[in-house]
Design an enzyme around this catalytic site. Structure first.
Site, PDB file in Angstrom:
ATOM      1  N   ASP A  29       0.693  -1.156   0.115  1.00 12.58           N
ATOM      2  CA  ASP A  29      -0.136  -0.162  -0.186  1.00 12.58           C
ATOM      3  C   ASP A  29       0.953   1.291  -0.019  1.00 12.58           C
ATOM      4  OD1 ASP A  29       0.624  -0.693   2.859  1.00 12.58           O
ATOM      5  OD2 ASP A  29      -0.545   1.050   3.410  1.00 12.58           O
TER       6      ASP A  29
ATOM      7  N   ASP B 135       5.682   0.417   3.547  1.00 11.42           N
ATOM      8  CA  ASP B 135       5.773  -0.809   3.965  1.00 11.42           C
ATOM      9  C   ASP B 135       5.646  -2.249   3.169  1.00 11.42           C
ATOM     10  OD1 ASP B 135       3.019  -1.194   3.880  1.00 11.42           O
ATOM     11  OD2 ASP B 135       2.641  -0.359   5.904  1.00 11.42           O
TER      12      ASP B 135
ATOM     13  N   TYR C 219      -5.590   0.550   9.023  1.00 11.64           N
ATOM     14  CA  TYR C 219      -6.861   0.851   7.986  1.00 11.64           C
ATOM     15  C   TYR C 219      -8.012   0.452   8.764  1.00 11.64           C
ATOM     16  CZ  TYR C 219      -3.296   1.894   4.548  1.00 11.64           C
ATOM     17  OH  TYR C 219      -2.421   2.663   3.686  1.00 11.64           O
TER      18      TYR C 219
ATOM     19  N   GLU D  43       5.520   9.842   3.530  1.00 10.51           N
ATOM     20  CA  GLU D  43       5.255   8.306   3.010  1.00 10.51           C
ATOM     21  C   GLU D  43       4.195   8.425   1.733  1.00 10.51           C
ATOM     22  OE1 GLU D  43       4.068   3.991   4.573  1.00 10.51           O
ATOM     23  OE2 GLU D  43       3.477   5.696   5.837  1.00 10.51           O
TER      24      GLU D  43
END
Length: 503
Positions: free
Chosen positions: A89, A92, A240, A480
């Site tokens: 995603d 990571d 999430y 990120e």
């Protein structure tokens, strides 16, 4: 003498002025190639290329981000299923099904609305979508079951290692009748349905497979209602976690199935359940968690363009959202930085910039088709105004901001050098074939050295409320990248590149 006014040189100068005035029209909506400050075509190419850097699984021979290698080749084996593929995603090495499905829906919507303008990039966009849908088909292969995550996020985040090296548990998380997850199931149905429209002409057999699966998955989402954040909290939260409830996802999923199938069942479902699913709620944030706004805009298209009269109310619902983000109108709830960037929250704010910009451009398209405008109290908001606001947001992202910094890696002369991304920040396999252990990478993560591998096209979380951006690798909120930041940007860039004659 009077005759000197009409000297040949002045006469030709007058002709030149007439010529220029006839070609420059400040109110013209589409093509002004001379005025393009940014290379939107280059940004479009890079925004799609980014997805190749996020790939999990067996990489193809034509992989263009060459510092990446195969990874996660045994994913799913913990439950004796094949879950190889899909996307990581963000920075990571976990595969989260909920944001991956939303990414897929938004990439598909980008192509549905603006794919006809993409020229050579259309095939690359289709490939990016198919990399996701091939995985989602695997994840939904068993009836009334969806595999919604691969990887232990807590253990993964305790390491700073390349996806090619990862040795953290590849835990497989699923929803089923006993542990429902209506939000992730409905979003997965939306993704499969939207993608079926992308492939309807280029690969009709694949499109039919996608839409059949979407129908089955949505039925599961609706029949076994519940939030996956309840039963799977220790796995999916706080990463999430679903904060908005699953009702928005059910409305969103039904809207996409209505569009993909034209089956009156879904229109009836929307008419009966729309209000209880939050069709007219006043929330004005659109992202991986809350889909109400996206559903309103999508359903307003059915009214404005396809003339589905029973969805008339969604024009009003969509207008209410539009009025909430327009600066200067009485009902505006939006906050902007001093430099002009839409600001929703400190964590990954750029995802709301790109999603809002896409919705503004899509809605402008629908309004133009229907010859309609938006009335925000006394203010009349035209499609042109929506396009202007969207362009300003994209231009800020690409470098028109107080720092003169592009927030897309690899675009422009100045962009983030230390993004919060494991694969980008650590030496590539080619440069350092030996394994880099779990904790060994943190010395690099905490250093000030630029990332050795350029993740071209990655859009980071972006600046803070005051337009500040420290470019620090440890700052995941601002540094990120994520797939769901890029997905709606693809459509916006395609529109802008076409509008300025770059495609």
């Amino acid at each position: 003498m009077a005759s000197s006014v009409f000297s040949p040189s002045l006469f030709f100068f007058f002709l030149l002025l007439v010529s220029l005035s006839s070609t420059y029209n400040p109110f013209h909506r589409h093509r002004h190639p001379r005025l393009a400050h940014h290379n939107y075509r280059d940004a479009l190419t890079k925004s799609i290329l980014f997805f190749e850097g996020q790939r999990s699984g067996k990489l193809p021979p034509n992989q263009r981000i060459s510092w990446r290698r195969d990874s996660g080749l045994s994913d799913g084996s913990a439950m004796h299923v094949d879950l190889v593929g899909g996307y990581y995603d963000a920075g990571d090495n976990v595969k989260f099904g909920y944001p991956m499905a939303f990414t897929t829906t938004m990439l598909s919507w980008s192509v549905i609305e603006f794919g006809g303008l993409m020229k050579g990039e259309l095939q690359n966009a289709r490939v990016a979508i198919r990399w996701a849908t091939d995985y989602l088909l695997k994840a939904t292969a068993q009836p009334d079951t969806i595999y919604v995550q691969v990887g232990d996020a807590n253990r993964d985040h305790a390491c700073w290692e390349r996806p090619e090296d990862m040795d953290t548990p590849r835990t497989v998380i699923k929803i089923d009748r006993n542990n429902p997850g209506s939000e992730v199931a409905a979003e997965t149905a939306a993704a499969l349905a939207a993608a079926s429209l992308v492939f309807r002409k280029s690969d009709p057999t694949y499109a039919k497979l996608l839409v059949r699966r979407a129908i089955r998955v949505f039925e599961f989402a609706d029949k076994y209602r519940g939030a996956y954040s309840n039963g799977l909290r220790k796995y999916v939260c706080p990463f999430y976690c679903d904060f908005s409830g699953y009702q928005d996802d059910l409305l969103w999923g039904a809207a996409w199935l209505h569009k993909a199938t034209k089956n009156p069942t879904y229109l009836h479902y929307i008419q009966v359940n729309g209000q209880t699913l939050g069709a007219d709620e006043s929330d004005n944030t659109f992202g991986w968690d809350n889909k109400h706004v996206g559903a309103r805009i999508l359903l307003s298209k059915a009214f404005l363009v396809q003339k589905v009269q029973s969805l008339h109310d969604y024009k009003g619902h969509a207008d209410n959202y539009i009025c909430s983000v327009i600066p200067g109108v009485p009902s505006s709830q939006a906050q902007y930085t001093p430099g002009g960037l839409l600001y929703k929250m400190s964590d990954s704010n750029m995802q709301y910039v790109t999603s809002t910009s896409f919705l503004l451009l899509a809605y402008a398209k629908y309004l133009t088709s229907a010859h309609k405008v938006v009335n925000c109290g006394e203010s009349v908001v035209t499609p042109k105004r929506l396009r202007t606001i969207a362009k300003k947001q994209v231009d800020y992202l690409l470098g028109d901001n107080p720092l003169r910094m592009s927030y897309m890696v690899g675009y422009g002369p100045r962009y983030p050098l230390r993004i919060h991304h494991r694969g980008s920040s650590l030496p590539s396999i080619a440069a350092h074939p030996a394994k880099i252990q779990c904790s060994s990478g943190f010395s690099i993560m905490n250093s000030q050295s630029p990332n050795p591998n350029i993740l071209v096209g990655a859009v980071v979380g972006g600046p803070d409320l005051h337009d500040h951006f420290p470019d620090e690798r440890s700052d995941y909120e601002q540094s990120e990248p994520a797939t769901y930041i890029n997905a709606p940007l693809v459509g916006a860039l395609a529109y802008l590149a076409h509008s300025f004659g770059q495609l």
